[in-house]
Design a protein around this motif. Structure first.
Motif, PDB file in Angstrom:
ATOM      1  N   LEU A  17      24.943  22.379 -14.591  1.00 38.05           N
ATOM      2  CA  LEU A  17      24.919  22.269 -13.134  1.00 38.05           C
ATOM      3  C   LEU A  17      23.574  22.744 -12.584  1.00 38.05           C
ATOM      4  CD1 LEU A  17      26.452  21.718 -10.455  1.00 38.05           C
ATOM      5  CD2 LEU A  17      27.289  24.075 -10.591  1.00 38.05           C
ATOM      6  N   PHE A  18      23.104  23.875 -13.074  1.00 36.55           N
ATOM      7  CA  PHE A  18      21.835  24.446 -12.604  1.00 36.55           C
ATOM      8  C   PHE A  18      20.662  23.531 -12.947  1.00 36.55           C
ATOM      9  CE2 PHE A  18      18.132  27.244 -13.149  1.00 36.55           C
ATOM     10  CZ  PHE A  18      18.064  27.766 -11.871  1.00 36.55           C
ATOM     11  N   ARG A  19      20.597  23.034 -14.183  1.00 39.00           N
ATOM     12  CA  ARG A  19      19.495  22.162 -14.610  1.00 39.00           C
ATOM     13  C   ARG A  19      19.504  20.845 -13.846  1.00 39.00           C
ATOM     14  NH1 ARG A  19      16.645  25.981 -15.710  1.00 39.00           N
ATOM     15  NH2 ARG A  19      17.510  27.362 -17.245  1.00 39.00           N
ATOM     16  N   THR A  20      20.701  20.358 -13.521  1.00 36.70           N
ATOM     17  CA  THR A  20      20.804  19.141 -12.712  1.00 36.70           C
ATOM     18  C   THR A  20      20.251  19.397 -11.319  1.00 36.70           C
ATOM     19  OG1 THR A  20      22.718  18.394 -13.967  1.00 36.70           O
ATOM     20  CG2 THR A  20      22.398  17.408 -11.787  1.00 36.70           C
ATOM     21  N   GLN A  21      20.598  20.535 -10.744  1.00 36.01           N
ATOM     22  CA  GLN A  21      20.072  20.866  -9.416  1.00 36.01           C
ATOM     23  C   GLN A  21      18.557  20.990  -9.451  1.00 36.01           C
ATOM     24  OE1 GLN A  21      21.546  24.414  -7.511  1.00 36.01           O
ATOM     25  NE2 GLN A  21      20.309  24.074  -5.714  1.00 36.01           N
ATOM     26  N   VAL A  22      18.012  21.619 -10.478  1.00 35.27           N
ATOM     27  CA  VAL A  22      16.556  21.752 -10.602  1.00 35.27           C
ATOM     28  C   VAL A  22      15.910  20.364 -10.670  1.00 35.27           C
ATOM     29  CG1 VAL A  22      14.694  22.507 -12.140  1.00 35.27           C
ATOM     30  CG2 VAL A  22      16.587  24.061 -11.617  1.00 35.27           C
ATOM     31  N   ALA A  23      16.481  19.465 -11.477  1.00 36.21           N
ATOM     32  CA  ALA A  23      15.926  18.119 -11.610  1.00 36.21           C
ATOM     33  C   ALA A  23      15.964  17.367 -10.276  1.00 36.21           C
ATOM     34  CB  ALA A  23      16.690  17.342 -12.685  1.00 36.21           C
ATOM     35  N   VAL A  24      17.078  17.480  -9.562  1.00 34.95           N
ATOM     36  CA  VAL A  24      17.202  16.808  -8.267  1.00 34.95           C
ATOM     37  C   VAL A  24      16.214  17.417  -7.266  1.00 34.95           C
ATOM     38  CG1 VAL A  24      18.740  16.436  -6.273  1.00 34.95           C
ATOM     39  CG2 VAL A  24      19.584  16.061  -8.611  1.00 34.95           C
ATOM     40  N   GLU A 122      19.862   6.799  -2.714  1.00 38.58           N
ATOM     41  CA  GLU A 122      19.175   5.892  -3.645  1.00 38.58           C
ATOM     42  C   GLU A 122      18.965   6.547  -5.003  1.00 38.58           C
ATOM     43  OE1 GLU A 122      15.593   4.883  -1.556  1.00 38.58           O
ATOM     44  OE2 GLU A 122      16.669   3.651  -0.072  1.00 38.58           O
ATOM     45  N   MET A 123      18.699   7.845  -4.995  1.00 37.76           N
ATOM     46  CA  MET A 123      18.439   8.579  -6.232  1.00 37.76           C
ATOM     47  C   MET A 123      19.725   8.809  -7.031  1.00 37.76           C
ATOM     48  SD  MET A 123      16.891  12.488  -6.759  1.00 37.76           S
ATOM     49  CE  MET A 123      16.386  12.516  -5.076  1.00 37.76           C
ATOM     50  N   LEU A 124      20.802   9.197  -6.355  1.00 36.20           N
ATOM     51  CA  LEU A 124      21.998   9.656  -7.056  1.00 36.20           C
ATOM     52  C   LEU A 124      23.129   8.634  -7.169  1.00 36.20           C
ATOM     53  CD1 LEU A 124      22.207  13.271  -5.600  1.00 36.20           C
ATOM     54  CD2 LEU A 124      21.197  12.532  -7.770  1.00 36.20           C
TER      55      LEU A 124
END
Length: 153
Positions: A17-24, A122-124
């Protein structure tokens, strides 16, 4: 009652979850709407736009942000200098300070917000189905609510 997850499972899910948030967040920082106003500053305007009375105390605003109280105070001073927020003495406690969007700040928040929501979609949107996004929201809402109910150790 649901079975409690193993420590490793909890840790791995949190890291994901954290790494996904960082990437976004890294991708969002590159979006053109954040050339007008830094993403953290926009976050302050966005949170102020959701205040039911239009006014909130600095410490209440700080609960929604991942920024220290002194950093938020300095940011509010910069936003005030730009004419985007205003401060006043709290009506219920003369020692407290409340802040609110100015008309200019509300207009900029709406302008950036409209573009930002489209870019975020558009991104997600291609990554998950409608049902998966609903499930993700339900899970994260439930986790946030549970954290509010339980004191930190």
């Amino acid at each position: 009652m649901a079975e409690q997850p193993q420590v490793r499972t909890t840790s791995q899910a949190w890291e994901s979850l954290f790494r996904t948030q960082v990437a976004v967040m890294r991708r969002m920082q590159q979006l053109p709407e954040f050339r007008k106003l830094a993403m953290r500053e926009y976050d302050v305007l966005f949170n102020l736009s959701n205040c039911p009375t239009g006014w909130t105390r600095l410490n209440e605003l700080n609960e929604a942000l991942l920024i220290s109280q002194p950093s938020l105070s300095r940011m509010v001073e910069r936003l005030e200098a730009k004419g985007l927020v205003q401060r006043r003495t709290a009506e219920s406690d003369q020692r407290g300070i409340e802040i609110s969007l100015t008309d200019k700040g509300a207009e900029l928040q709406r302008e950036i917000g409209r573009v930002h929501v489209r870019h975020l979609h558009e991104m997600l949107a291609p990554l998950l189905s409608e049902a998966e996004f609903q499930q993700l929201q339900e899970l994260t809402d439930r986790m946030r609510a549970g954290l509010k109910e339980r004191p930190a150790r």
